[in-house]
Design a protein around this motif. Structure first.
Motif, PDB file in Angstrom:
ATOM      1  N   LEU A  47       1.088 -26.089  52.425  1.00  0.00           N
ATOM      2  CA  LEU A  47       1.541 -26.978  53.484  1.00  0.00           C
ATOM      3  C   LEU A  47       2.742 -27.804  53.041  1.00  0.00           C
ATOM      4  O   LEU A  47       2.809 -28.256  51.894  1.00  0.00           O
ATOM      5  CB  LEU A  47       0.397 -27.902  53.890  1.00  0.00           C
ATOM      6  N   LYS A  48       3.683 -28.027  53.953  1.00  0.00           N
ATOM      7  CA  LYS A  48       4.854 -28.848  53.658  1.00  0.00           C
ATOM      8  C   LYS A  48       4.428 -30.302  53.533  1.00  0.00           C
ATOM      9  O   LYS A  48       3.917 -30.891  54.493  1.00  0.00           O
ATOM     10  CB  LYS A  48       5.896 -28.698  54.767  1.00  0.00           C
ATOM     11  N   PRO A  49       4.641 -30.943  52.378  1.00  0.00           N
ATOM     12  CA  PRO A  49       4.176 -32.319  52.186  1.00  0.00           C
ATOM     13  C   PRO A  49       5.103 -33.377  52.781  1.00  0.00           C
ATOM     14  O   PRO A  49       4.653 -34.476  53.099  1.00  0.00           O
ATOM     15  CB  PRO A  49       4.097 -32.443  50.659  1.00  0.00           C
ATOM     16  N   ASP A  50       6.385 -33.058  52.925  1.00  0.00           N
ATOM     17  CA  ASP A  50       7.351 -34.051  53.391  1.00  0.00           C
ATOM     18  C   ASP A  50       7.026 -34.520  54.806  1.00  0.00           C
ATOM     19  O   ASP A  50       6.964 -33.716  55.747  1.00  0.00           O
ATOM     20  CB  ASP A  50       8.764 -33.467  53.373  1.00  0.00           C
ATOM     21  N   GLY A  51       6.796 -35.813  54.951  1.00  0.00           N
ATOM     22  CA  GLY A  51       6.526 -36.390  56.265  1.00  0.00           C
ATOM     23  C   GLY A  51       5.101 -36.239  56.734  1.00  0.00           C
ATOM     24  O   GLY A  51       4.733 -36.731  57.807  1.00  0.00           O
ATOM     25  N   PHE A 209      10.152 -14.713  65.596  1.00  0.00           N
ATOM     26  CA  PHE A 209       9.786 -16.007  66.166  1.00  0.00           C
ATOM     27  C   PHE A 209       8.563 -16.575  65.462  1.00  0.00           C
ATOM     28  O   PHE A 209       8.531 -17.751  65.062  1.00  0.00           O
ATOM     29  CB  PHE A 209       9.499 -15.866  67.665  1.00  0.00           C
ATOM     30  N   ILE A 210       7.536 -15.738  65.276  1.00  0.00           N
ATOM     31  CA  ILE A 210       6.304 -16.189  64.629  1.00  0.00           C
ATOM     32  C   ILE A 210       6.571 -16.621  63.191  1.00  0.00           C
ATOM     33  O   ILE A 210       6.122 -17.684  62.735  1.00  0.00           O
ATOM     34  CB  ILE A 210       5.243 -15.074  64.675  1.00  0.00           C
ATOM     35  N   GLN A 215       7.077 -21.106  59.339  1.00  0.00           N
ATOM     36  CA  GLN A 215       7.840 -21.564  58.178  1.00  0.00           C
ATOM     37  C   GLN A 215       8.052 -23.076  58.219  1.00  0.00           C
ATOM     38  O   GLN A 215       8.124 -23.739  57.180  1.00  0.00           O
ATOM     39  CB  GLN A 215       9.200 -20.855  58.125  1.00  0.00           C
ATOM     40  N   VAL A 216       8.107 -23.637  59.422  1.00  0.00           N
ATOM     41  CA  VAL A 216       8.330 -25.078  59.603  1.00  0.00           C
ATOM     42  C   VAL A 216       7.247 -25.896  58.907  1.00  0.00           C
ATOM     43  O   VAL A 216       7.508 -26.992  58.402  1.00  0.00           O
ATOM     44  CB  VAL A 216       8.375 -25.427  61.109  1.00  0.00           C
ATOM     45  N   TYR A 217       6.021 -25.370  58.861  1.00  0.00           N
ATOM     46  CA  TYR A 217       4.896 -26.121  58.318  1.00  0.00           C
ATOM     47  C   TYR A 217       4.620 -25.836  56.846  1.00  0.00           C
ATOM     48  O   TYR A 217       3.762 -26.483  56.251  1.00  0.00           O
ATOM     49  CB  TYR A 217       3.629 -25.823  59.126  1.00  0.00           C
TER      50      TYR A 217
END
Length: 529
Positions: A47-51, A209-210, A215-217
């Motif tokens: 998981l992306k930790p930033d924010g 798209f998927i 990738q955003v998360y």
């Protein structure tokens, strides 16, 4: 897990999860709860930790729909139903009062046609419901609003084995999930209006798209690449309008049971979690419409399916001990066949190894064994290679390349059991490979077998000096020539320029591009083998 990146969303999602718990009542698996940022990243390291502010965790279930469907068919047969596989209704039979009293059908494998007469006809054909309704009355209003949902399967290393991720707000306001599934990761889904087709196929645009949305998360250090997609497929959702409601535009939240003027019953809509309620409602209507005389009360709610009567969660241990199976194979058989796993085991051949003793695998990476092919053919009405690889096992949906490599082995087993001619065997293999084209297996990539893809992946990764999942033009040229391709820099530039291949960013080429260029170089005669 629903990751929270804005504090104001926390109460909104938390209350929603608690309402979900309440509605589940006594059937709830576990209660939802809040995780701090630290705990969320600990549970889902990718998981992306930033924010990140924290996460809401709630529980849901999943099942193997292919095995469930076959268990339903076998259960129907055990209760007196006659089962006809690969048979299509080509016309309805009506009596002198224009009531439907039967159907004319065609065996889609042999071409044989015949009539079936009955007290009543029930149409339960999902997204194809309108085709039979129109056959009954060409002027009737359609009720099905089909939409496609694309799913992508990735290797297990992209997510933890016991936690999924849910994005309720994609860039186009759709829901996206990222879940552990069959020891892989499944990502989906899109929701696009479509035509009804037998084998819907995902587009590269939908797959991209998927991958871009999820990738955003994810942690910026993790790059999901198109070349890592093991399989991708598109499914049809049979969303329906209730023809009895004033507004024909409003979609029904559940299923619809309709009786036509000719007394044909159509059931459409619904989902797996409500299939028994659908069955009960449909049979209740059939009793009324066809003047049936049931001999007892409805048993739908308590009816056990084939494979569940003597099932024990410890059966995998017995299978491993009694038959010498690999533990992974034993567990797979127990989970997929229930108490019928022992019947499958009895058909197993020796591996020729000291261990495992029995259970020759169709693919080295997966627990599916040759005995399942024979069992599917002899007991579960399988008649095509695709039946086995897609509708009895899940190999097509997990790894299209592995399924492609298993085709000859499946063809040999089925051919021996069903006495296929050489011509029939070749046709079956051709049809199975054609089906795989709908499973995200691109034409260029499909020419490589699994071992070749693994080897090329190793070369690609070795040439990826900054480890970002892409190669520069110089690195790409080196990766191609390092596997024996005899091609000059000028020839490489010409092929690259004349091809339709585009870089992900300027000067960045991913693994799938590398495979496609390798194919182009080989076709130009630049590969030495």
């Amino acid at each position: 897990m629903l990751p929270i990146y804005s504090w104001w969303k926390l109460p909104y999602y938390y209350v929603g999860a608690k309402v979900y718990d309440f509605l589940a009542g006594g059937q709830a698996l576990e209660s939802s709860y809040f995780l701090s940022k630290t705990k969320a990243v600990e549970k889902f390291p990718m998981l992306k930790p930033d924010g990140l502010k924290g996460a809401i965790v709630y529980y849901d279930g999943q099942h193997n729909d292919a095995r469930m469907n076959i268990s339903l068919v076998l259960s129907a047969a055990a209760n007196g139903a006659m089962v006809a596989n690969h048979v299509k209704v080509i016309s309805l039979i009506k009596d002198t009062s224009s009531k439907v009293v039967g159907v004319r059908v065609k065996d889609m494998l042999s071409g044989e046609e015949w009539n079936i007469y009955a007290k009543g006809v029930v149409s339960a054909i999902g997204p194809f419901a309108d085709s039979l309704r129109k056959m009954d009355n060409p002027n009737i209003q359609t009720i099905v609003t089909p939409s496609t949902g694309v799913h992508v399967v990735l290797p297990s290393y992209y997510g933890p084995s016991n936690m999924g991720l849910l994005d309720p707000e994609t860039t186009d306001d759709r829901l996206l999930f990222f879940l552990p599934w069959q020891k892989h990761v499944i990502v989906g889904t899109t929701d696009v209006a479509s035509e009804v087709t037998t084998d819907p196929q995902p587009t590269e645009k939908e797959i991209s798209f998927i991958l871009n949305e999820i990738q955003v998360y994810l942690n910026p250090g993790i790059k999901i690449r198109r070349g890592d997609v093991l399989a991708a497929w598109s499914g049809l959702r049979p969303l329906v309008r209730d023809p009895t409601k004033p507004s024909s535009q409003e979609l029904a939240r559940s299923h619809v049971v309709e009786v036509s003027e000719s007394n044909m019953i159509s059931v459409a809509g619904g989902k797996w979690t409500t299939y028994r309620a659908m069955a009960s409602d449909t049979v209740d209507q059939a009793i009324k419409s066809f003047d049936l005389r049931p001999q007892g009360n409805c048993r739908t709610e308590t009816c056990l399916l084939v494979g569940s009567h003597n099932y024990n969660s410890l059966d995998s241990i017995k299978l491993a001990q009694q038959f010498g199976f690999d533990p992974e194979v034993a567990q797979h058989l127990s989970e997929s066949y229930g108490d019928r796993a022992f019947d499958v085991a009895m058909l197993s051949n020796k591996t020729g190894l000291k261990f495992p003793i029995l259970g020759k695998r169709l693919s080295p990476q997966y627990p599916y064994i040759e005995a399942e092919v024979k069992y599917a053919t002899e007991v579960e009405f399988a008649r095509t290679i695709t039946d086995v690889l897609a509708r009895r096992t899940r190999l097509c949906f997990l790894n299209a390349i592995a399924a492609k490599e298993a085709i000859p082995k499946v063809a040999d087993i089925m051919g021996s059991t069903l006495n296929w001619t050489k011509e029939e065997r070749e046709k079956q293999i051709k049809d199975a490979k054609k089906y795989l084209k709908t499973m995200g297996l691109s034409q260029d990539r499909s020419k490589y077998n699994h071992n070749q893809v693994v080897s090329l992946r190793e070369v690609f990764d070795a040439c990826d000096l900054n480890k970002d999942g892409t190669l520069s033009e110089k690195e790409l040229y080196f990766a191609i020539t390092s596997v024996g391709a005899s091609i000059t820099s000028e020839e490489f530039q010409k092929i690259l320029k004349n091809s339709e291949i585009e870089s992900k960013e300027i000067g960045e080429y991913d693994f799938l591009t590398y495979l496609n260029l390798m194919d182009l170089v080989e076709r130009e005669g630049g590969a030495e083998g």
